[in-house]
Design a protein around this motif. Sequence first.
Motif, PDB file in Angstrom:
ATOM      1  N   SER A 145       0.963  -1.277   0.009  1.00  0.00           N
ATOM      2  CA  SER A 145       0.027   0.161   0.085  1.00  0.00           C
ATOM      3  C   SER A 145       0.910   1.175   0.121  1.00  0.00           C
ATOM      4  O   SER A 145       2.286   1.199   0.103  1.00  0.00           O
ATOM      5  CB  SER A 145      -0.998   0.072   1.169  1.00  0.00           C
ATOM      6  OG  SER A 145      -0.069   0.000   2.396  1.00  0.00           O
ATOM      7  N   HIS A 146       0.360   2.540  -0.050  1.00  0.00           N
ATOM      8  CA  HIS A 146       1.119   3.700   0.230  1.00  0.00           C
ATOM      9  C   HIS A 146       0.442   4.793   1.084  1.00  0.00           C
ATOM     10  O   HIS A 146      -0.803   4.484   1.057  1.00  0.00           O
ATOM     11  CB  HIS A 146       1.375   4.250  -1.495  1.00  0.00           C
ATOM     12  CG  HIS A 146       0.203   4.826  -2.057  1.00  0.00           C
ATOM     13  ND1 HIS A 146      -0.170   5.953  -1.929  1.00  0.00           N
ATOM     14  CD2 HIS A 146      -0.920   4.077  -2.990  1.00  0.00           C
ATOM     15  CE1 HIS A 146      -1.364   6.323  -2.697  1.00  0.00           C
ATOM     16  NE2 HIS A 146      -1.864   5.065  -3.292  1.00  0.00           N
ATOM     17  N   VAL A 147       1.437   5.450   1.457  1.00  0.00           N
ATOM     18  CA  VAL A 147       1.124   6.429   2.524  1.00  0.00           C
ATOM     19  C   VAL A 147       1.089   7.791   2.242  1.00  0.00           C
ATOM     20  O   VAL A 147       0.656   8.780   2.915  1.00  0.00           O
ATOM     21  CB  VAL A 147       1.657   6.080   3.936  1.00  0.00           C
ATOM     22  CG1 VAL A 147       1.270   4.812   4.541  1.00  0.00           C
ATOM     23  CG2 VAL A 147       3.243   6.199   3.863  1.00  0.00           C
ATOM     24  N   GLN A 176      -7.525   9.000   1.931  1.00  0.00           N
ATOM     25  CA  GLN A 176      -8.033   7.809   2.037  1.00  0.00           C
ATOM     26  C   GLN A 176      -7.248   6.901   1.161  1.00  0.00           C
ATOM     27  O   GLN A 176      -6.875   5.653   1.387  1.00  0.00           O
ATOM     28  CB  GLN A 176      -9.368   7.601   2.125  1.00  0.00           C
ATOM     29  CG  GLN A 176     -10.149   8.321   3.337  1.00  0.00           C
ATOM     30  CD  GLN A 176     -11.572   7.794   3.348  1.00  0.00           C
ATOM     31  OE1 GLN A 176     -11.830   6.732   4.015  1.00  0.00           O
ATOM     32  NE2 GLN A 176     -12.511   8.737   3.205  1.00  0.00           N
ATOM     33  N   ASP A 177      -6.853   7.651  -0.093  1.00  0.00           N
ATOM     34  CA  ASP A 177      -6.054   6.902  -1.189  1.00  0.00           C
ATOM     35  C   ASP A 177      -4.684   7.475  -0.581  1.00  0.00           C
ATOM     36  O   ASP A 177      -4.148   8.407  -0.686  1.00  0.00           O
ATOM     37  CB  ASP A 177      -6.365   7.673  -2.455  1.00  0.00           C
ATOM     38  CG  ASP A 177      -5.262   7.149  -3.493  1.00  0.00           C
ATOM     39  OD1 ASP A 177      -4.390   6.179  -3.139  1.00  0.00           O
ATOM     40  OD2 ASP A 177      -5.223   7.777  -4.614  1.00  0.00           O
ATOM     41  N   ASP A 178      -4.006   6.402   0.154  1.00  0.00           N
ATOM     42  CA  ASP A 178      -4.143   4.869   0.040  1.00  0.00           C
ATOM     43  C   ASP A 178      -4.101   4.509   1.633  1.00  0.00           C
ATOM     44  O   ASP A 178      -3.833   3.403   1.791  1.00  0.00           O
ATOM     45  CB  ASP A 178      -3.309   4.140  -0.900  1.00  0.00           C
ATOM     46  CG  ASP A 178      -3.518   2.705  -0.770  1.00  0.00           C
ATOM     47  OD1 ASP A 178      -4.721   2.323  -0.699  1.00  0.00           O
ATOM     48  OD2 ASP A 178      -2.668   1.991  -0.950  1.00  0.00           O
ATOM     49  N   LYS A 210       5.806   8.049  -2.029  1.00  0.00           N
ATOM     50  CA  LYS A 210       5.876   8.775  -3.348  1.00  0.00           C
ATOM     51  C   LYS A 210       5.337   7.718  -4.624  1.00  0.00           C
ATOM     52  O   LYS A 210       5.534   7.860  -5.621  1.00  0.00           O
ATOM     53  CB  LYS A 210       7.494   8.634  -3.921  1.00  0.00           C
ATOM     54  CG  LYS A 210       8.331   9.385  -2.746  1.00  0.00           C
ATOM     55  CD  LYS A 210       8.399  10.892  -3.179  1.00  0.00           C
ATOM     56  CE  LYS A 210       9.426  11.771  -2.555  1.00  0.00           C
ATOM     57  NZ  LYS A 210       8.919  11.736  -0.949  1.00  0.00           N
ATOM     58  N   GLU A 211       4.056   7.015  -4.009  1.00  0.00           N
ATOM     59  CA  GLU A 211       3.324   6.535  -5.154  1.00  0.00           C
ATOM     60  C   GLU A 211       2.496   7.384  -6.059  1.00  0.00           C
ATOM     61  O   GLU A 211       2.764   7.295  -7.272  1.00  0.00           O
ATOM     62  CB  GLU A 211       2.141   5.556  -4.533  1.00  0.00           C
ATOM     63  CG  GLU A 211       1.635   4.495  -5.482  1.00  0.00           C
ATOM     64  CD  GLU A 211       0.460   5.150  -6.112  1.00  0.00           C
ATOM     65  OE1 GLU A 211       0.030   4.555  -7.278  1.00  0.00           O
ATOM     66  OE2 GLU A 211      -0.236   6.238  -5.797  1.00  0.00           O
ATOM     67  N   GLU A 212       2.243   8.542  -5.439  1.00  0.00           N
ATOM     68  CA  GLU A 212       1.707   9.505  -6.310  1.00  0.00           C
ATOM     69  C   GLU A 212       2.373  10.519  -7.167  1.00  0.00           C
ATOM     70  O   GLU A 212       1.968  11.053  -7.948  1.00  0.00           O
ATOM     71  CB  GLU A 212       0.860  10.519  -5.067  1.00  0.00           C
ATOM     72  CG  GLU A 212      -0.231   9.853  -4.501  1.00  0.00           C
ATOM     73  CD  GLU A 212      -1.347   9.455  -5.087  1.00  0.00           C
ATOM     74  OE1 GLU A 212      -1.456   9.461  -6.203  1.00  0.00           O
ATOM     75  OE2 GLU A 212      -2.470   8.642  -4.401  1.00  0.00           O
ATOM     76  N   ILE A 213       3.670  10.301  -7.176  1.00  0.00           N
ATOM     77  CA  ILE A 213       4.482  10.838  -8.070  1.00  0.00           C
ATOM     78  C   ILE A 213       5.208   9.788  -9.013  1.00  0.00           C
ATOM     79  O   ILE A 213       6.325  10.365  -9.686  1.00  0.00           O
ATOM     80  CB  ILE A 213       5.283  11.842  -7.571  1.00  0.00           C
ATOM     81  CG1 ILE A 213       6.399  11.380  -6.555  1.00  0.00           C
ATOM     82  CG2 ILE A 213       4.557  12.956  -6.765  1.00  0.00           C
ATOM     83  CD1 ILE A 213       7.440  12.189  -6.208  1.00  0.00           C
ATOM     84  N   MET A 232     -11.774  10.465  -5.361  1.00  0.00           N
ATOM     85  CA  MET A 232     -10.508   9.923  -5.408  1.00  0.00           C
ATOM     86  C   MET A 232      -9.600  11.338  -5.691  1.00  0.00           C
ATOM     87  O   MET A 232      -9.745  12.056  -6.592  1.00  0.00           O
ATOM     88  CB  MET A 232     -10.040   9.168  -6.223  1.00  0.00           C
ATOM     89  CG  MET A 232      -8.528   8.391  -5.848  1.00  0.00           C
ATOM     90  SD  MET A 232      -7.992   7.232  -7.049  1.00  0.00           S
ATOM     91  CE  MET A 232      -9.320   5.847  -7.298  1.00  0.00           C
ATOM     92  N   HIS A 233      -8.406  11.468  -4.736  1.00  0.00           N
ATOM     93  CA  HIS A 233      -7.634  12.557  -4.758  1.00  0.00           C
ATOM     94  C   HIS A 233      -8.118  13.882  -4.765  1.00  0.00           C
ATOM     95  O   HIS A 233      -7.502  14.948  -4.757  1.00  0.00           O
ATOM     96  CB  HIS A 233      -6.767  12.688  -6.304  1.00  0.00           C
ATOM     97  CG  HIS A 233      -5.868  11.774  -6.496  1.00  0.00           C
ATOM     98  ND1 HIS A 233      -4.967  11.650  -7.268  1.00  0.00           N
ATOM     99  CD2 HIS A 233      -5.740  10.490  -5.751  1.00  0.00           C
ATOM    100  CE1 HIS A 233      -3.994  10.744  -7.285  1.00  0.00           C
ATOM    101  NE2 HIS A 233      -4.680   9.782  -6.443  1.00  0.00           N
ATOM    102  N   SER A 234      -9.400  14.180  -4.157  1.00  0.00           N
ATOM    103  CA  SER A 234      -9.898  15.342  -3.835  1.00  0.00           C
ATOM    104  C   SER A 234      -9.384  15.440  -2.202  1.00  0.00           C
ATOM    105  O   SER A 234      -9.228  14.515  -1.888  1.00  0.00           O
ATOM    106  CB  SER A 234     -11.356  15.393  -3.791  1.00  0.00           C
ATOM    107  OG  SER A 234     -12.190  14.743  -2.989  1.00  0.00           O
TER     108      SER A 234
HETATM  109 MN    MN Z   1      -3.760   7.906  -5.847  1.00  0.00          MN
END
Ligand code: MN
Length: 472
Positions: free
Chosen positions: A110-112, A270-272, A300-303, A447-449
């Motif tokens: 998962s990612h934080v 909440q993601d993620d 760093k999942e989001e980038i 998601m992402h909001s």
């Molecule tokens: Mn995401």
Amino acid sequence: MPEKKESKKTSDLKKKLVMDKPRVWDSLSAKDKKDVSNYSVDYMDFLNKGRTERRAINRLMEMASEAGFIEISQADGKTDRVYKVSRGKLLVLAVLGQEPMIEGIRLVTSHVDSPRLDIKPNPLYEETGLALLKTHYYGGVKKYHWVARSLAMIGTMFTRQGKTVEVEIGLKPDDPVLTIPDLLPHLSRKQMEQKAGEFIPAENLNVIIGSLPYEDQEASDRVKLAILDLLFTKYGITEEDFIGAEIEMIPAEPAREAGLDRSLVAAYGQDDRVCAFTSATAIMGLAKPAHTNVAIFYDKEEIGSEGNTSAKSAALDLFLMELMEKSGLEPSAMNLRKVFLNGKGLSGDVTAAIDPTYGDAYEKRNNSKIGHGIGITKYTGAGGKYMGSDANAEYASWVRRLFNENNIMWQPAGLGKVDEGGGGTVAKYVANAGMDIIDCGPPILGMHSPLELCAKDDIWMTHRAFKVFLES
Ligand code: MN
Ligand code: MN
């Protein structure tokens, strides 16, 4: 007119042949419903304590320590619950199983990290009597979500002498908040003519941090100076200390229940962190599983998973090799390959729930619905599945049978219509290392909001799914 009724033969045939994905809620006992509610309380507490990747990792480490996990280099021969943290932003937990590691570990990822606004290295300036901070957005944000809302500033800085300073403004109820005002409608004629992606340019995401001048009326930039004075008094930091710091602007409000029926959790991040919490509580709750359990929490999942705290880093390899050594398996490159090759993985990440208001963006037969359980996403990617991860049919079948046999309510999931957009997760990096892995996670709205919505029963079912997987 009498109602049309199918014959028993037809309904039996339908039961046998047609897929039916009912509501999670309908399947729950009174005790389960209570569990769902209690679990959501703990989950919201986790979200509130883990508002940034560093804080989420800190909270997970506290939980791990309480659950008897020991830092791997400190663990003696008898300990079989270990963890390793990397740079305060990546964590791996493991429970050694009864079977040798080479027989097949169970890994949940998962990612934080979550989309947000980061403070620029040289952020502070004064203009027209206001002190402001320049920001640089992180991850996939809609920039207009970040104006006209209460923001908190959280992060880690270092003084000139190298002393760590933890900054936190805006989370406590009596704290001041920071904000980016939007242009008034009266003067927005030009702004309103622009496309949504352009009407709040990135360089307009400037946060107001103060408006009172420093007492010396002869001085220049008095408001900026007064803010620097306040920051020095509170934290002992100077303007240069912002360079290299990690300061994030995130929504100030805590997680809340949503809906009159209180069925949803409304919260930022909440993601993620939903998969971080559901997998962490799953691995922490198991005593001596058959196979070695590993849960990793990436940054760093989001980038795009770049850098030494990301899924592309060597952190998992190194941890597994240390774990192999501990379990009596020679930590050679060949054995590591085999641990990956024989292992099984779930890539825990949220999936896009169909939003009825924007139904056109989704493909309703293949996208997930709120309240219908954990979504299984066979493949990710964009366009022709580019840059995605596509699980092998054999493995997808194994996961499906596992879930079915253990009463895990699951549903097919995917990210919208083909060619509408797309996205990926960390699954492909684990797959590249040789492991069978498939994406799964709860459906999420917005998601992402800054305010994502996730159903309590889906969250609970995701936790159960991870537990069943780790026990397998
Ligand atoms: Mn995401
Ligand atoms: Mn994600």
